[in-house]
Design an enzyme around this catalytic site. Structure first.
Site, PDB file in Angstrom:
ATOM      1  N   CYS A 123       0.835  -1.204   0.000  1.00 55.54           N
ATOM      2  CA  CYS A 123       0.000   0.000   0.000  1.00 55.54           C
ATOM      3  C   CYS A 123       0.872   1.257   0.000  1.00 55.54           C
ATOM      4  O   CYS A 123       0.643   2.189  -0.770  1.00 55.54           O
ATOM      5  CB  CYS A 123      -0.924  -0.032   1.216  1.00 55.54           C
ATOM      6  SG  CYS A 123      -2.072   1.345   1.273  1.00 55.54           S
ATOM      7  N   CYS A 124       1.904   1.266   0.873  1.00 50.64           N
ATOM      8  CA  CYS A 124       2.814   2.424   0.902  1.00 50.64           C
ATOM      9  C   CYS A 124       3.535   2.566  -0.437  1.00 50.64           C
ATOM     10  O   CYS A 124       3.772   3.687  -0.905  1.00 50.64           O
ATOM     11  CB  CYS A 124       3.836   2.273   2.024  1.00 50.64           C
ATOM     12  SG  CYS A 124       3.196   2.640   3.656  1.00 50.64           S
ATOM     13  N   CYS A 206      -1.190   8.151   7.627  1.00 49.46           N
ATOM     14  CA  CYS A 206      -2.525   7.889   7.081  1.00 49.46           C
ATOM     15  C   CYS A 206      -3.477   7.469   8.211  1.00 49.46           C
ATOM     16  O   CYS A 206      -3.057   6.891   9.210  1.00 49.46           O
ATOM     17  CB  CYS A 206      -2.451   6.769   6.051  1.00 49.46           C
ATOM     18  SG  CYS A 206      -1.503   7.215   4.603  1.00 49.46           S
ATOM     19  N   CYS A 209      -3.530   3.838   9.534  1.00 50.50           N
ATOM     20  CA  CYS A 209      -2.262   3.317  10.059  1.00 50.50           C
ATOM     21  C   CYS A 209      -1.681   4.195  11.159  1.00 50.50           C
ATOM     22  O   CYS A 209      -0.502   4.066  11.506  1.00 50.50           O
ATOM     23  CB  CYS A 209      -1.244   3.174   8.930  1.00 50.50           C
ATOM     24  SG  CYS A 209      -1.828   2.144   7.579  1.00 50.50           S
ATOM     25  N   CYS A 232       7.642   4.039   5.826  1.00 47.58           N
ATOM     26  CA  CYS A 232       6.685   3.907   4.739  1.00 47.58           C
ATOM     27  C   CYS A 232       7.318   3.355   3.478  1.00 47.58           C
ATOM     28  O   CYS A 232       6.633   3.041   2.520  1.00 47.58           O
ATOM     29  CB  CYS A 232       6.070   5.261   4.432  1.00 47.58           C
ATOM     30  SG  CYS A 232       7.292   6.467   3.948  1.00 47.58           S
TER      31      CYS A 232
END
Ligand code: SF4
Length: 382
Positions: A123-124, A206, A209, A232
């Site tokens: 995702c990062c 985010c 997270c 990240c």
């Protein structure tokens, strides 16, 4: 005969820069770096997070037209987006560029927006690293706000580093600053703080997270809490993304009368300081007055140990796209964590007496065996 000129390698250039700038103050590093031919075209990368305003203020004093790259992962807190616009306007920054993953990349890799739950590294990579590297392709160097005190992976960081993700140099003007230095700078210059700082978020990333941090905890403890992830992916050391091995969870001793939160990582104290929306297990999600989308934490009360409507409600919220934190409370026990996780809950709240009676390795193992509720939802969708 013409003499052959030796072009210094990037490590040699970085070492020379660190020698040359060694005794500079942060703002001097910034001032000289912005016009140093050795560093070429320079951009600043800012999250507009908890401490960012200090460096942004320095940039605004030196050159307001410096490109500032702001990565909008589309998973940020709404407060961050508002704060970003306010700070840019207040400081008169004229070239803030918002960087995002392309819609096609999101549609291909994270159409449901839940990749952060199943594979946060991916995702990062999708939402931060790839868009940033694309944006940085027209620059030779970039300024970061990283500091040594922020953790073991940064403890020896110098003003200049190689960026292994590209043929660039990273500039860390605040490398030697302490948390106190940052706080003093912000206070002395009367700069606006990110609104979440006063709500227990010393480090802000985010929304899915980032969680609040208790007094005495590491400032970055709220980032990817409970996961073997501390960075990240934008920041690497010696070409590798840095990880800190997870510490063995210490047995938690609940305080008298205080609720205990049961998570995948173990028993823990209450750590939520934001607003909570409390729902009964028979809440009607079609009620137009129920604005669940606005809530960052929903607590669903179980009226009895045998009443399963809370699990159903949690599933419905997740299927409807609710991304905030979900907690089961009331008549639930720690052993129900696996079931709760499968239903979409993040955690279970139990009372201290109950926590004392349950040896934590037992339920932690049970929790580890629970299949992710997101995988379950994924299977249903496919
Ligand atoms: S911090 Fe979380 S939501 Fe943001 S990009 Fe990384 S994994 Fe995704």
């Amino acid at each position: 005969m013409a003499q052959l000129q030796t072009i210094p390698t990037r490590p040699a250039r970085v070492a020379a820069l660190n020698r040359r700038y060694r005794h500079r103050a942060a703002i001097q590093v910034l001032r000289e770096a912005l016009s140093d031919p050795e560093l070429g075209r320079v951009a600043m990368v800012s999250s507009f997070g908890a401490d960012s305003v200090a460096l942004l203020h320095m940039i605004s004093l030196i050159d307001r037209t410096t490109p500032v790259l702001f990565i909008d992962t589309q998973m940020l807190f709404p407060e961050t987006l508002t704060y970003q616009a306010e700070v840019a306007a207040k400081l008169g920054l004229t070239d803030v560029r918002t960087i995002r993953a392309t819609p096609a990349a999101i549609a291909a890799a994270d159409p449901d927006g839940d990749l952060n739950q199943t594979n946060p590294d991916a995702c990062c990579d999708l939402r931060k690293t790839v868009p940033l590297n694309r944006a940085l392709s027209s620059f030779d160097s970039w300024i970061t706000g990283r500091k040594r005190f922020q953790g073991a992976t940064r403890s020896e960081m110098e003003f200049f580093e190689e960026d292994p993700a590209g043929d660039r140099i990273k500039i860390n003007p605040l490398a030697h600053w302490t948390a106190r230095d940052v706080a003093d700078y912000i206070a002395n210059n009367r700069l606006p703080r990110h609104p979440l700082v006063s709500k227990g978020y010393p480090s802000i990333g985010c929304m899915p997270c980032t969680s609040p941090v208790k007094e005495g905890e590491d400032p970055r403890a709220g980032r990817w809490r409970g996961q073997d992830k501390t960075e990240c992916g934008i920041h690497f050391v010696n070409g590798k993304m840095q990880r800190i091995p997870p510490a063995a969870p210490a047995p938690f001793v609940p305080a008298d009368g205080q609720p205990v939160i049961v998570r995948d990582s173990g028993f823990g104290p209450e750590d939520w300081t934001g607003p909570i929306l409390d729902l009964a297990s028979d809440a009607d999600l079609d009620d137009p007055d129920l604005r669940v989308g606005d809530a960052t934490m929903i607590r669903i009360a179980f009226p009895s140990f045998t009443d399963g409507r809370g699990f159903t409600l949690a599933r419905r919220l997740r299927v409807a796209g609710y991304k905030g934190r979900l907690r089961a409370t009331g008549y639930v026990i720690a052993d129900q964590l696996p079931m709760a996780r499968r239903s979409g809950f993040d955690e279970v709240e139990i009372d201290a007496d109950l926590a004392r009676r349950q040896p934590w390795p037992h339920w932690r193992d049970a929790a580890d065996a629970a299949p992710s509720y997101l995988k379950k939802l994924g299977r249903r969708a496919s």
